[in-house]
Design a protein around this motif. Structure first.
Motif, PDB file in Angstrom:
ATOM      1  N   ALA A 142       0.835  -1.207   0.000  1.00 19.98           N
ATOM      2  CA  ALA A 142       0.000   0.000   0.000  1.00 19.98           C
ATOM      3  C   ALA A 142       0.867   1.254   0.000  1.00 19.98           C
ATOM      4  O   ALA A 142       1.996   1.263   0.495  1.00 19.98           O
ATOM      5  N   SER A 143       0.313   2.309  -0.580  1.00 24.52           N
ATOM      6  CA  SER A 143       0.946   3.630  -0.559  1.00 24.52           C
ATOM      7  C   SER A 143      -0.128   4.702  -0.410  1.00 24.52           C
ATOM      8  O   SER A 143      -1.299   4.473  -0.760  1.00 24.52           O
ATOM      9  N   THR A 165       4.095  11.102  -1.702  1.00 29.31           N
ATOM     10  CA  THR A 165       3.564   9.741  -1.564  1.00 29.31           C
ATOM     11  C   THR A 165       4.308   9.032  -0.445  1.00 29.31           C
ATOM     12  O   THR A 165       5.554   9.023  -0.419  1.00 29.31           O
ATOM     13  N   TYR A 166       3.567   8.476   0.479  1.00 29.88           N
ATOM     14  CA  TYR A 166       4.138   7.725   1.594  1.00 29.88           C
ATOM     15  C   TYR A 166       3.964   6.237   1.298  1.00 29.88           C
ATOM     16  O   TYR A 166       2.841   5.750   1.131  1.00 29.88           O
ATOM     17  N   GLN A 167       5.083   5.501   1.239  1.00 28.11           N
ATOM     18  CA  GLN A 167       5.039   4.068   0.961  1.00 28.11           C
ATOM     19  C   GLN A 167       4.877   3.287   2.269  1.00 28.11           C
ATOM     20  O   GLN A 167       5.730   3.349   3.155  1.00 28.11           O
ATOM     21  N   LEU A 168       3.757   2.600   2.374  1.00 29.06           N
ATOM     22  CA  LEU A 168       3.550   1.744   3.545  1.00 29.06           C
ATOM     23  C   LEU A 168       4.285   0.419   3.423  1.00 29.06           C
ATOM     24  O   LEU A 168       4.422  -0.324   4.403  1.00 29.06           O
ATOM     25  N   VAL A 171      -5.324   6.359  -1.582  1.00 27.59           N
ATOM     26  CA  VAL A 171      -4.667   5.148  -1.092  1.00 27.59           C
ATOM     27  C   VAL A 171      -4.661   4.119  -2.206  1.00 27.59           C
ATOM     28  O   VAL A 171      -5.708   3.801  -2.777  1.00 27.59           O
ATOM     29  N   THR A 172      -3.479   3.602  -2.511  1.00 26.66           N
ATOM     30  CA  THR A 172      -3.342   2.530  -3.496  1.00 26.66           C
ATOM     31  C   THR A 172      -2.923   1.262  -2.777  1.00 26.66           C
ATOM     32  O   THR A 172      -1.911   1.249  -2.069  1.00 26.66           O
ATOM     33  N   GLN A 173      -3.718   0.223  -2.952  1.00 24.20           N
ATOM     34  CA  GLN A 173      -3.453  -1.020  -2.224  1.00 24.20           C
ATOM     35  C   GLN A 173      -3.649  -2.219  -3.134  1.00 24.20           C
ATOM     36  O   GLN A 173      -4.617  -2.286  -3.913  1.00 24.20           O
ATOM     37  N   THR A 188      -1.290   3.018  10.587  1.00 29.40           N
ATOM     38  CA  THR A 188      -0.348   4.137  10.646  1.00 29.40           C
ATOM     39  C   THR A 188       0.017   4.525  12.078  1.00 29.40           C
ATOM     40  O   THR A 188       1.045   5.168  12.306  1.00 29.40           O
ATOM     41  N   SER A 189      -0.799   4.130  13.049  1.00 26.89           N
ATOM     42  CA  SER A 189      -0.496   4.483  14.438  1.00 26.89           C
ATOM     43  C   SER A 189       0.778   3.807  14.930  1.00 26.89           C
ATOM     44  O   SER A 189       1.367   4.236  15.935  1.00 26.89           O
TER      45      SER A 189
END
Length: 226
Positions: A66-67, A123-126, A174-176, A104-105
Motif C-alpha cells: 500500500a501507498s 507519496t508515503y510508501q507503507l 490510497v493505493t493497495q 499508521t499508528s
C-alpha cells in the motif's frame, strides 16, 4: 479348555485395538482479493475404526502492498488502518480469521490520533506485509456424522478487506494491492479396528476319537501281557 482358549483369543483381539491419528489437508493458494475458495477435507473412513475426536485447523495468509498520496496543496495529517478477514463456512463450521495489514499508528512520527504527516504532493510508501494466522477448532461429537464417509467435507472461505481512514481533507489517495489464501487441516483421532481373524483353536478330542484311542491302548496292553 474351549472357554479358556476363546477368552485368550478375545483378549488378544482387545490388545490389538489402539489409538491412532490420521490427517488430511486442503492446501493454501494465494489469489487476488476478494477471494472465494473451496476447501475439501477428506472424510473419515469408518473401516479404520471408531472415531473418537476431530480437530480442524483453519489457516490463512495475506500479502499486501500500500501507498498513500497527498493530492492537496498543503500537508495533511492522515490515519489509515487495513484488515483482511477470512470467513470460513461449510459443514458444521463457521468462523473467522482476522489478518491485520496496515496501521499508521504504529509508524514512527504518528501523532496521538494515529495519523502521519504527508507533505503536499508527496507519496508515503507503507511497504509490503506478509501476514499469517490460524485457528484451531474441535468438532462436537454431535457433528461427527458430517465427517464420516467416503467423500469430502467442503468448506468455503471468502475474504473481505476492511479499511478505515481519518483526516486528509478528502484529498488523499490510497493505493493497495492484496493477495490472500485459505487452507485447512483435519485430524481424526480414532481407536483402530481390532484384528477380525480369530486364531485357530486346537479342538478337543471328540467322543469317537477318545474311543479309538482307548481301543488302541487296550490292544497294546494285551500284546504286552501275551
Amino acid at each position: 479348555m474351549k472357554k479358556l482358549a476363546l477368552a485368550l483369543a478375545l483378549t488378544g483381539l482387545g490388545l490389538n485395538a489402539h489409538a491412532a491419528l490420521i490427517s488430511h489437508e486442503a492446501a493454501l493458494n494465494l489469489e487476488t482479493t476478494e477471494i472465494s475458495q473451496n476447501l475439501d477435507l477428506t472424510q473419515f473412513d469408518a473401516s479404520l475404526g471408531s472415531l473418537d475426536a476431530i480437530a480442524i485447523e483453519l489457516f490463512g495468509r495475506a500479502i499486501s502492498t500500500a501507498s498513500i498520496t497527498n493530492n492537496a496543496a498543503q500537508a495533511q495529517n492522515f490515519g489509515f488502518t487495513s484488515t483482511l478477514n477470512l470467513m470460513f463456512s461449510g459443514g458444521p463450521l463457521a468462523d473467522l480469521i482476522a489478518l491485520p495489514l496496515f496501521n499508521t499508528s504504529t509508524l514512527q512520527g504518528a501523532d496521538n490520533f494515529g495519523r502521519i504527516r504527508i507533505a503536499a504532493g508527496a507519496t508515503y510508501q507503507l511497504g509490503t506485509v506478509d501476514v499469517t494466522n490460524s485457528l484451531l477448532l474441535t468438532v462436537d461429537a454431535a457433528s461427527f456424522d458430517a465427517f464420516i464417509g467416503g467423500g469430502a467435507v467442503q468448506l468455503n472461505c471468502e475474504s473481505e478487506v476492511s479499511n478505515t481512514q481519518s483526516g486528509g481533507g478528502g484529498n488523499i489517495n490510497v493505493t493497495q494491492s492484496t493477495q490472500a489464501g485459505c487452507g485447512a487441516r483435519v485430524t481424526y483421532t480414532y481407536t483402530a479396528a481390532p484384528e477380525t481373524s480369530i486364531p485357530n483353536l486346537v479342538p478337543e478330542p471328540g467322543p469317537l476319537a477318545l474311543l479309538g484311542l482307548g481301543l488302541v491302548g487296550l490292544a497294546a496292553l494285551r500284546r504286552r501281557k501275551a
